[in-house]
Design a protein around this motif. Sequence first.
Motif, mmCIF file in Angstrom:
data_model
loop_
_atom_site.group_PDB
_atom_site.id
_atom_site.type_symbol
_atom_site.label_atom_id
_atom_site.label_comp_id
_atom_site.label_asym_id
_atom_site.label_seq_id
_atom_site.Cartn_x
_atom_site.Cartn_y
_atom_site.Cartn_z
ATOM 1 N N LEU A 1 0.811 -1.221 0.000
ATOM 2 C CA LEU A 1 0.000 0.000 0.000
ATOM 3 C C LEU A 1 0.849 1.279 0.000
ATOM 4 O O LEU A 1 0.590 2.195 -0.780
ATOM 5 N N VAL A 2 1.851 1.319 0.866
ATOM 6 C CA VAL A 2 2.645 2.553 1.008
ATOM 7 C C VAL A 2 3.431 2.844 -0.267
ATOM 8 O O VAL A 2 3.502 3.983 -0.733
ATOM 9 N N GLN A 3 3.977 1.779 -0.861
ATOM 10 C CA GLN A 3 4.737 1.949 -2.105
ATOM 11 C C GLN A 3 3.839 2.517 -3.214
ATOM 12 O O GLN A 3 4.223 3.453 -3.921
ATOM 13 N N HIS B 1 -13.573 10.075 -6.238
ATOM 14 C CA HIS B 1 -12.331 9.330 -6.478
ATOM 15 C C HIS B 1 -12.369 8.690 -7.848
ATOM 16 O O HIS B 1 -13.401 8.201 -8.298
ATOM 17 N N THR B 2 -11.230 8.774 -8.517
ATOM 18 C CA THR B 2 -11.059 8.154 -9.822
ATOM 19 C C THR B 2 -10.268 6.869 -9.650
ATOM 20 O O THR B 2 -10.379 5.943 -10.443
ATOM 21 N N LEU B 3 -9.475 6.812 -8.575
ATOM 22 C CA LEU B 3 -8.697 5.616 -8.252
ATOM 23 C C LEU B 3 -8.769 5.381 -6.750
ATOM 24 O O LEU B 3 -8.742 6.347 -5.968
ATOM 25 N N ALA B 4 -8.900 4.130 -6.352
ATOM 26 C CA ALA B 4 -8.713 3.764 -4.947
ATOM 27 C C ALA B 4 -7.837 2.522 -4.918
ATOM 28 O O ALA B 4 -7.825 1.738 -5.880
ATOM 29 N N ILE B 5 -7.070 2.391 -3.840
ATOM 30 C CA ILE B 5 -6.202 1.217 -3.718
ATOM 31 C C ILE B 5 -6.415 0.550 -2.363
ATOM 32 O O ILE B 5 -6.745 1.207 -1.375
ATOM 33 N N MET B 6 -6.243 -0.770 -2.360
ATOM 34 C CA MET B 6 -6.210 -1.526 -1.106
ATOM 35 C C MET B 6 -5.152 -2.601 -1.276
ATOM 36 O O MET B 6 -4.867 -3.038 -2.391
ATOM 37 N N ILE C 1 -5.199 12.898 -2.520
ATOM 38 C CA ILE C 1 -5.969 12.018 -1.636
ATOM 39 C C ILE C 1 -7.317 12.665 -1.320
ATOM 40 O O ILE C 1 -7.385 13.854 -0.969
ATOM 41 N N SER C 2 -8.403 11.875 -1.467
ATOM 42 C CA SER C 2 -9.745 12.342 -1.094
ATOM 43 C C SER C 2 -10.008 12.015 0.362
ATOM 44 O O SER C 2 -10.396 12.876 1.141
ATOM 45 N N ASP C 3 -9.834 10.753 0.710
ATOM 46 C CA ASP C 3 -9.982 10.307 2.101
ATOM 47 C C ASP C 3 -9.504 8.865 2.198
ATOM 48 O O ASP C 3 -9.032 8.292 1.215
ATOM 49 N N GLU C 4 -9.638 8.310 3.409
ATOM 50 C CA GLU C 4 -9.213 6.928 3.643
ATOM 51 C C GLU C 4 -10.309 6.206 4.415
ATOM 52 O O GLU C 4 -11.057 6.841 5.155
ATOM 53 N N ILE D 1 -7.342 3.675 0.271
ATOM 54 C CA ILE D 1 -7.009 5.084 0.026
ATOM 55 C C ILE D 1 -7.649 5.513 -1.289
ATOM 56 O O ILE D 1 -7.540 4.812 -2.303
ATOM 57 N N PHE D 2 -8.320 6.666 -1.247
ATOM 58 C CA PHE D 2 -9.088 7.161 -2.394
ATOM 59 C C PHE D 2 -8.429 8.420 -2.946
ATOM 60 O O PHE D 2 -8.100 9.335 -2.185
ATOM 61 N N PHE D 3 -8.271 8.465 -4.279
ATOM 62 C CA PHE D 3 -7.605 9.602 -4.928
ATOM 63 C C PHE D 3 -8.531 10.266 -5.943
ATOM 64 O O PHE D 3 -9.269 9.576 -6.652
ATOM 65 N N HIS D 4 -8.427 11.602 -6.055
ATOM 66 C CA HIS D 4 -9.144 12.294 -7.128
ATOM 67 C C HIS D 4 -8.169 13.016 -8.056
ATOM 68 O O HIS D 4 -7.069 13.381 -7.634
#
Length: 301
Positions: free
Chosen positions: A156-158, A192-197, A171-174, A183-186
Amino acid sequence: MKITSLGYLRVESPDAKDWATFGPEVLGLAVSEDPLGRPNTVALTNDDRPGRIVITEGQQNRLQCAGWELPSAEDLADAVEELERAGVAAQRATAEQCEAARVRDLVSFTDPAGFTHELFYGQLVVPGSFKPGRAMSGFVTGGQGLGHIVLVVPDLVQSLDFYRKVLGFRISDEIDMGGNRLIFFHVNPRHHTLAIMAIPGMRGLHHLMLQVDSVDDVGRAHDLCLDRKIPLAMTLGRHTNDRMLSFYLRSPSGFEIEYGWGAQTVDDEDDWVVTHMKSTSIWGHRPGDAPAPGCVEPIQG
Ligand SMILES: [Fe+2]
């Protein structure tokens, strides 16, 4: 880097042909003609930009690439320099690859999780061409792009560092859920257009979200899934962070489609405050009857 939207997705799948009916009849997408007339490829779109979702027949269910839009040729050149400064090699596409992607120019690179991305500018627009595959009111696209994707990454951190510092995603929020952090990104007003887990040792496309114009479009799609016995991955519900009312269905290629309506937007970047939440949903989004994600694979080697 000035990425402004998610422009397109390409997916490899043994069941690519199923999308020729699933896309229009269930999701309401339009079928796009393939510019190179390739057999075994189904191209679909949710607006006036043909071929935003391209599924090509292949051995496994696998995300081939995500295509990210930049405003101009200058921004693309700047982005290549930024990638090089970060030690990431970008490959220039051939004229044929650009034609297949329906863009003026593109470069591709691999991120630390092993996903292939394309940066492009000058996507083909055919004004007034979108006709949904079944009766519905349409999709939220335009400046918000195709929709959003959620990726499973091994570290995740990488990945967070790469998407934030190299690609410039904000970052939008977590959401923290029992040790699982999302983690959600805009990159535009879409929440958010991308989120990662993270799932250690795994990589893949968890879901693609398509946002429709009317809550009735969500209800009709839900009825269609019940009528056609299409497996639901998650029941109807409302998300805590973007407030999207949605349900999740299993696509023919393993990954899920989130079919949603009514998300809040990031209207003013300067006023946006990052928060975190302890659950993904206010109500609903209970596990459905579909098996575990089939587009998320162990990383080999
Ligand atoms: Fe989602």
